[in-house]
Design a protein around this motif. Structure first.
Motif, PDB file in Angstrom:
ATOM      1  N   LEU A 178       0.830  -1.203   0.000  1.00  0.00           N
ATOM      2  CA  LEU A 178       0.000   0.000   0.000  1.00  0.00           C
ATOM      3  C   LEU A 178       0.864   1.253   0.000  1.00  0.00           C
ATOM      4  CD1 LEU A 178      -2.796  -1.104   2.508  1.00  0.00           C
ATOM      5  CD2 LEU A 178      -2.992  -0.873   0.020  1.00  0.00           C
ATOM      6  N   ALA A 179       1.974   1.222   0.739  1.00  0.00           N
ATOM      7  CA  ALA A 179       2.895   2.358   0.736  1.00  0.00           C
ATOM      8  C   ALA A 179       3.510   2.556  -0.645  1.00  0.00           C
ATOM      9  CB  ALA A 179       3.982   2.155   1.784  1.00  0.00           C
ATOM     10  N   ASP A 180       3.766   1.463  -1.350  1.00  0.00           N
ATOM     11  CA  ASP A 180       4.301   1.563  -2.710  1.00  0.00           C
ATOM     12  C   ASP A 180       3.311   2.251  -3.652  1.00  0.00           C
ATOM     13  OD1 ASP A 180       6.599   0.302  -1.894  1.00  0.00           O
ATOM     14  OD2 ASP A 180       6.054  -1.664  -2.696  1.00  0.00           O
ATOM     15  N   LEU A 181       2.017   2.042  -3.434  1.00  0.00           N
ATOM     16  CA  LEU A 181       1.016   2.740  -4.243  1.00  0.00           C
ATOM     17  C   LEU A 181       1.127   4.248  -4.042  1.00  0.00           C
ATOM     18  CD1 LEU A 181      -2.221   0.587  -3.744  1.00  0.00           C
ATOM     19  CD2 LEU A 181      -0.817   0.747  -5.796  1.00  0.00           C
ATOM     20  N   ARG A 182       1.342   4.651  -2.809  1.00  0.00           N
ATOM     21  CA  ARG A 182       1.499   6.070  -2.517  1.00  0.00           C
ATOM     22  C   ARG A 182       2.683   6.642  -3.295  1.00  0.00           C
ATOM     23  NH1 ARG A 182       5.057   8.191   2.321  1.00  0.00           N
ATOM     24  NH2 ARG A 182       6.336   6.772   1.097  1.00  0.00           N
ATOM     25  N   ALA A 183       3.776   5.873  -3.340  1.00  0.00           N
ATOM     26  CA  ALA A 183       4.962   6.332  -4.058  1.00  0.00           C
ATOM     27  C   ALA A 183       4.689   6.511  -5.545  1.00  0.00           C
ATOM     28  CB  ALA A 183       6.111   5.350  -3.842  1.00  0.00           C
ATOM     29  N   ALA A 184       3.690   5.783  -6.065  1.00  0.00           N
ATOM     30  CA  ALA A 184       3.335   5.895  -7.478  1.00  0.00           C
ATOM     31  C   ALA A 184       2.319   7.009  -7.728  1.00  0.00           C
ATOM     32  CB  ALA A 184       2.778   4.566  -7.977  1.00  0.00           C
ATOM     33  N   GLY A 185       1.944   7.765  -6.684  1.00  0.00           N
ATOM     34  CA  GLY A 185       1.038   8.892  -6.841  1.00  0.00           C
ATOM     35  C   GLY A 185      -0.388   8.633  -6.433  1.00  0.00           C
ATOM     36  N   THR A 186      -0.683   7.445  -5.890  1.00  0.00           N
ATOM     37  CA  THR A 186      -2.048   7.088  -5.503  1.00  0.00           C
ATOM     38  C   THR A 186      -2.343   7.550  -4.076  1.00  0.00           C
ATOM     39  OG1 THR A 186      -1.966   5.151  -6.941  1.00  0.00           O
ATOM     40  CG2 THR A 186      -3.644   5.154  -5.224  1.00  0.00           C
ATOM     41  N   ALA A 187      -3.536   8.066  -3.862  1.00  0.00           N
ATOM     42  CA  ALA A 187      -4.008   8.360  -2.507  1.00  0.00           C
ATOM     43  C   ALA A 187      -4.577   7.079  -1.914  1.00  0.00           C
ATOM     44  CB  ALA A 187      -5.070   9.452  -2.534  1.00  0.00           C
ATOM     45  N   VAL A 188      -4.047   6.648  -0.779  1.00  0.00           N
ATOM     46  CA  VAL A 188      -4.455   5.404  -0.132  1.00  0.00           C
ATOM     47  C   VAL A 188      -5.130   5.732   1.194  1.00  0.00           C
ATOM     48  CG1 VAL A 188      -3.681   3.195   0.826  1.00  0.00           C
ATOM     49  CG2 VAL A 188      -2.546   4.149  -1.206  1.00  0.00           C
ATOM     50  N   VAL A 189      -6.326   5.182   1.418  1.00  0.00           N
ATOM     51  CA  VAL A 189      -7.043   5.375   2.680  1.00  0.00           C
ATOM     52  C   VAL A 189      -7.420   4.008   3.224  1.00  0.00           C
ATOM     53  CG1 VAL A 189      -8.941   6.538   3.873  1.00  0.00           C
ATOM     54  CG2 VAL A 189      -8.004   7.528   1.760  1.00  0.00           C
ATOM     55  N   THR A 190      -7.002   3.716   4.451  1.00  0.00           N
ATOM     56  CA  THR A 190      -7.369   2.459   5.088  1.00  0.00           C
ATOM     57  C   THR A 190      -8.156   2.743   6.364  1.00  0.00           C
ATOM     58  OG1 THR A 190      -5.427   2.209   6.534  1.00  0.00           O
ATOM     59  CG2 THR A 190      -5.203   1.447   4.261  1.00  0.00           C
ATOM     60  N   ALA A 191      -9.020   1.804   6.729  1.00  0.00           N
ATOM     61  CA  ALA A 191      -9.774   1.882   7.982  1.00  0.00           C
ATOM     62  C   ALA A 191      -9.249   0.814   8.925  1.00  0.00           C
ATOM     63  CB  ALA A 191     -11.260   1.695   7.730  1.00  0.00           C
ATOM     64  N   GLU A 192      -8.899   1.202  10.136  1.00  0.00           N
ATOM     65  CA  GLU A 192      -8.277   0.294  11.101  1.00  0.00           C
ATOM     66  C   GLU A 192      -8.876   0.549  12.485  1.00  0.00           C
ATOM     67  OE1 GLU A 192      -5.857  -1.708   9.983  1.00  0.00           O
ATOM     68  OE2 GLU A 192      -4.956  -0.700   8.262  1.00  0.00           O
ATOM     69  N   GLN A 193      -8.844  -0.484  13.321  1.00  0.00           N
ATOM     70  CA  GLN A 193      -9.246  -0.279  14.711  1.00  0.00           C
ATOM     71  C   GLN A 193      -8.112   0.324  15.533  1.00  0.00           C
ATOM     72  OE1 GLN A 193     -11.602  -3.036  16.890  1.00  0.00           O
ATOM     73  NE2 GLN A 193     -12.452  -4.002  15.069  1.00  0.00           N
ATOM     74  N   ARG A 194      -6.875   0.024  15.141  1.00  0.00           N
ATOM     75  CA  ARG A 194      -5.717   0.621  15.822  1.00  0.00           C
ATOM     76  C   ARG A 194      -4.641   0.887  14.797  1.00  0.00           C
ATOM     77  NH1 ARG A 194      -6.593  -4.408  17.226  1.00  0.00           N
ATOM     78  NH2 ARG A 194      -7.564  -3.742  19.160  1.00  0.00           N
TER      79      ARG A 194
END
Length: 229
Positions: A178-194
């Motif tokens: 997912l971090a690699d997607l960010r490096a390619a210019g993508t906005a990444v949003v995840t939902a987590e409990q912690r």
């Protein structure tokens, strides 16, 4: 707004008589990992579904690069480069693993990078997705999100509970992907409990409590901040 890929402005979402989001403002910067934190019922999933177009706000607006997409349906947002991986029913259970990937891939052989990311799925290509374990289904769902859309690279990737059912080693690999997607210019949003470990520097965090924002800032500021419902 410069640098903002998507944004919620004073968004209220209701399910029948119950209000799930209470007029929140939430920016999603381009080429950034953003984590939505909170317990079940806090509003994390509703934020993702609102960004994806799966639910329509009762009030407020959804913006995409400054344009109002509040009434733009989910399938049209997908065509524009948005990928949404829900926490439940994220794969086509009656189709094989290979068929699930073919639906998302841009052409013959295009699924190879996703299978390189999750080689555990290669021996399972002929299996129906509904027969996979929870962790295997999660890998397959993430594979579909990692594949570039047919019309170009993903601009926004939304993932609800990305590592649900995964082993710690596979979960760590998933956050790297997912971090690699960010490096390619993508906005990444995840939902987590912690807050998960191993997030890249500059990760943003929003804590939700009962449909309202309790904290917004960099994830690095959170260790002393208790995440509660």
């Amino acid at each position: 707004m410069s640098g903002i890929e998507m944004e919620l402005r004073r968004v209220r979402v209701r399910y029948g008589p119950l209000e799930a989001l209470h007029g929140i403002d939430l920016p999603v910067p381009a080429a950034t990992v953003t984590v939505l934190l909170g317990r079940n019922g806090a509003g994390r999933t509703t934020v993702l579904r609102t960004l994806a177009g799966a639910v329509r706000p009762a009030a407020g607006r959804v913006l995409w690069r400054g344009a109002d997409v509040t009434r733009t349906p989910a399938h049209e947002r997908a065509r524009r480069g948005l990928r949404f991986v829900p926490d439940l029913r994220a794969v086509y259970a009656t189709l094989t693993v290979a068929e699930n990937l073919e639906l998302a891939a841009a052409g013959p052989g295009a699924a190879a990078p996703a299978l390189d990311a999750y080689p555990e799925l290669r021996p399972l290509l002929a299996r129906r997705a509904g027969t996979l374990s929870g962790g295997e289904q999660r890998m397959l769902a993430l594979c579909r999100a990692l594949l570039p859309p047919r019309d170009g690279p993903a601009r926004v990737v939304l993932v609800d509970e990305p590592t649900l059912g995964m082993s710690p080693a596979v979960a760590a690999r998933t956050y790297t992907l997912l971090a690699d997607l960010r490096a390619a210019g993508t906005a990444v949003v995840t939902a987590e409990q912690r807050l998960p470990p191993g997030l890249p520097p500059g990760t943003l965090a929003h804590e939700l409590r009962r449909g309202a924002l309790a904290f917004s800032g960099e994830a690095a500021e959170l260790p002393a901040h208790d995440v509660r419902q």
